[in-house]
Design a protein around this motif. Sequence first.
Motif, PDB file in Angstrom:
ATOM      1  N   ALA A  20       0.659  -1.161   0.291  1.00 48.68           N
ATOM      2  CA  ALA A  20      -0.163   0.290   0.168  1.00 48.68           C
ATOM      3  C   ALA A  20       0.876   1.368  -0.058  1.00 48.68           C
ATOM      4  CB  ALA A  20      -1.081   0.061   1.250  1.00 48.68           C
ATOM      5  N   TYR A  21       0.062   1.740  -0.015  1.00 50.63           N
ATOM      6  CA  TYR A  21       0.757   3.422   0.024  1.00 50.63           C
ATOM      7  C   TYR A  21       0.001   4.728   0.137  1.00 50.63           C
ATOM      8  CZ  TYR A  21      -0.831   4.705  -4.931  1.00 50.63           C
ATOM      9  OH  TYR A  21      -1.494   5.107  -6.170  1.00 50.63           O
ATOM     10  N   HIS A  22       0.269   5.907   0.479  1.00 51.13           N
ATOM     11  CA  HIS A  22      -0.721   7.159   0.963  1.00 51.13           C
ATOM     12  C   HIS A  22      -1.124   7.272  -0.561  1.00 51.13           C
ATOM     13  CE1 HIS A  22       0.883   6.330   4.544  1.00 51.13           C
ATOM     14  NE2 HIS A  22      -0.094   6.520   5.289  1.00 51.13           N
ATOM     15  N   ILE A  23      -1.991   7.463  -0.975  1.00 50.56           N
ATOM     16  CA  ILE A  23      -2.457   8.109  -2.047  1.00 50.56           C
ATOM     17  C   ILE A  23      -2.868   9.606  -1.908  1.00 50.56           C
ATOM     18  CG2 ILE A  23      -4.996   7.240  -1.643  1.00 50.56           C
ATOM     19  CD1 ILE A  23      -4.270   6.626  -5.190  1.00 50.56           C
ATOM     20  N   ASP A  24      -3.786  10.214  -1.158  1.00 51.50           N
ATOM     21  CA  ASP A  24      -5.085  11.119  -0.465  1.00 51.50           C
ATOM     22  C   ASP A  24      -4.437  11.582   0.897  1.00 51.50           C
ATOM     23  OD1 ASP A  24      -6.449  13.285  -1.321  1.00 51.50           O
ATOM     24  OD2 ASP A  24      -8.090  12.078  -1.073  1.00 51.50           O
ATOM     25  N   GLY A  25      -3.659  11.975   1.003  1.00 47.83           N
ATOM     26  CA  GLY A  25      -2.748  12.690   1.933  1.00 47.83           C
ATOM     27  C   GLY A  25      -3.243  11.216   3.454  1.00 47.83           C
ATOM     28  N   ALA A  26      -3.945  10.746   4.129  1.00 49.95           N
ATOM     29  CA  ALA A  26      -3.825  10.296   5.054  1.00 49.95           C
ATOM     30  C   ALA A  26      -3.770   8.835   4.820  1.00 49.95           C
ATOM     31  CB  ALA A  26      -4.619  10.333   6.266  1.00 49.95           C
ATOM     32  N   ARG A  27      -5.086   8.724   3.160  1.00 49.95           N
ATOM     33  CA  ARG A  27      -5.637   7.662   2.210  1.00 49.95           C
ATOM     34  C   ARG A  27      -4.742   6.395   1.969  1.00 49.95           C
ATOM     35  NH1 ARG A  27      -9.032   6.183  -1.517  1.00 49.95           N
ATOM     36  NH2 ARG A  27      -8.798   7.841  -2.556  1.00 49.95           N
ATOM     37  N   THR A  28      -4.626   5.249   2.565  1.00 45.06           N
ATOM     38  CA  THR A  28      -3.967   4.747   1.811  1.00 45.06           C
ATOM     39  C   THR A  28      -4.396   3.825   0.487  1.00 45.06           C
ATOM     40  OG1 THR A  28      -4.129   2.516   3.655  1.00 45.06           O
ATOM     41  CG2 THR A  28      -2.236   4.259   3.516  1.00 45.06           C
ATOM     42  N   ALA A  29      -3.723   4.062  -0.486  1.00 46.16           N
ATOM     43  CA  ALA A  29      -4.512   2.088  -1.190  1.00 46.16           C
ATOM     44  C   ALA A  29      -3.663   0.817  -1.411  1.00 46.16           C
ATOM     45  CB  ALA A  29      -5.075   3.147  -2.708  1.00 46.16           C
ATOM     46  N   VAL A  30      -4.265  -0.238  -2.174  1.00 51.60           N
ATOM     47  CA  VAL A  30      -3.441  -1.237  -3.074  1.00 51.60           C
ATOM     48  C   VAL A  30      -4.476  -1.010  -4.312  1.00 51.60           C
ATOM     49  CG1 VAL A  30      -2.987  -3.884  -2.944  1.00 51.60           C
ATOM     50  CG2 VAL A  30      -3.315  -2.613  -0.435  1.00 51.60           C
TER      51      VAL A  30
END
Length: 733
Positions: A698-708
């Motif tokens: 995963a990585y941070h995609i929008d501030g604190a939001r993470t995405a895989v």
Amino acid sequence: MAVAAAPASATGAERDVEASINDLLGRMTIEEKVGQLNQLSGYGYNPAMTGQVKAGAVGSILNETDPAVVNALQRDAVENSRLGIPLIFARDVIHGFKTIFPIPLGQAATWDPSIVEEGARIAADEASSVGIRWTFSPMVDIARDARWGRIAEGFGEDPVLAGTLGAAMVRGYQTDDLSRPNTMAACMKHFAGYGASESGKDYNTTWIPEELLRDVYLPPFKLGADAGAATFMCSFNDINGVPSSGNRKLVRDILRGEWGYDGVMVSDWGSINQMIPHGYSADLRHSAQQAANAGVDIDMESYAYISHLKELVESGEVSEQDLDTMVANVLRLKYRLGLFDNPYVDEATARRFYAPASLAAAQKAVEQSAILLKNTGTLPINSKVKKIAVVGPMADAQHDQAGTWSFDLEKERCVTPLTSLREKYGAANVLYAQGLRHSRDKATDGFAEAVKAARKADVALFFAGEEAVLSGEAHCRTDITLPGAQAALLKALKATGTPVVLVIQAGRPLALSNVEADADAIVFCFHGGTMAGPGLTRLLAGEENFSGRCPVSFPRVSGQTPIYYNHKNTGRPAEGITLIDDIEIEAGQTSTGCTSYFMDAGDGPLYPFGYGMSYTTFSYTPPTLSAPEIAADGTLTVKCTVTNTGTVAGREVAQLYIRDHVASLIRPVRELRRFEKVELQPGESRELTFTLTGADLAYHIDGARTAVEPGEFSVWVAPDAQSGEAARFEIKK
Ligand code: NOJ
């Protein structure tokens, strides 16, 4: 006022502590509360300090190291102040108190949490024996720019490596029971982003997008908090325009809110006051208000809280509830340290320094931290070698081999390479000529004698590097090559025809492309501490094998900084490099191929992150995966067999990297996710198994939001960040 009830998960003992804290708070005046938040530097038992302690106007003292003074001041707090709240004594014990270990960047080169933990344990045992129960360490600032002098104090450029070693250091200082009298509270510093100081100049501004902050700069702090680090320290820098000492988002929202941290946040030295020159606070009163409202509990040496907090609480500009929370955090630390039960240091057993086992551990740390960067067969020193020339400003530099932040160093305890080599090979066989008086020396009057020694010898060992004072806080350089006339002396030695081994001790990775060809072998040791001499001697003699690995990328030239392995690929990654001397006269504008590199340095580091040679060789099988595709919340098992293909035993650091090939926010070319150090006999193989989960991808995609994100990934198990064979897998849609 009661601060808060203990959480439902709290143990009985924790509930008792919270009840005691609430009881004390109920009996404290505002002045006494503010006193707990005031940290002063003190040297000696003087009337000014004792008066403040007796009045309850000081909560902690840094820099006092005399156990008798510690006890005298503690007596004033416990027996002669109204509420008898004990003081905490703090100190910068960064890589050892008396037994000095390699600087933290050197400890990072071991890639071995157990070595780091043991070093911290020894430091805590020594320092607590004089009454120090709080160290301002570990520093886990990610540093991508070696011009920054403080790169020496941290664990390098990678969040996984830095966080793993930082957590190990916390465990070493604190053990699993901080109330033992031989522990110290750890301090995760500097929160946050300090290593991103623009251009590597200390205290400079930083501009860090939130996604980068959360992907790279914050993870080591989170690992430290999870390991139970009792305290945190703010950084001097501003992030995106807000100084850390007044940064609500960092302290209140992320550290306290998201991570649920209930330890102490201390300012850095004078950093509350420094929000005035930053241009964030109008005056000291304003800075006290901003720091308190951001959640900074203790004011270290700004005198902002002691001067203004009472009035700020009375006017409602800082709430009484917030004041009580700050004080509760400090009192909780004192309970956790066991200071209410056991405030005094035992003067009869004070000064427990230099135990033989501690010196042996420090030597082992040197042996596993030194990195063999180049070797054309000159090392190890073989039995045909009868005479050894020992040259260079770092050969017998007791003070400088200790490195930065060795406040309590007794330099006469440092065993230098010259001393150890004489012991091993016999004084008559070691031909010593310093050549240069210190690392910055530009005078060449010592060259002739050094060259003479090299001519008479079978091998020349040139101990070069940086003096301790050339790295550390506020000691930044724009030119990170070997200082002074060291490169010229190396050339003169090389010209003798005697094989030359360049052994460097420094506080940062140096740019070595101007000297690399003049050395037959290069050993890089970040300042090794008390036992640098014996450790290096065993390695040079082949009694111990090299296993240190670069915890940072080594640039070719200074102008490549910042340089780090986990960079983005660009739309035009380097290829077909044409260097400056190969460009034709009046060549066309596009003649160098228009890809991403420097005409005068090419691309990439001289030695990559993770790299290091040894006296043996290792092979890796391509990684095999448990499945070609996994769900975003699935797990993937990665296996790889590492074999010692040489003739001597050795240690290898297997490094697992990933790459997310297509992403909504582009991802680095590689990212370290796991590492394992294995010891293998000649011919021995070991199958390594690593498990990755969605969180690793995963990585941070929008501030604190993470995405895989679904799509293709690569995974390597490799000896460094630039080699190895990849296996591919997919995250299912
Ligand atoms: C300033 C440094 O930035 C910090 O790391 C250190 O702990 C304090 N001074 C206390 O000496």
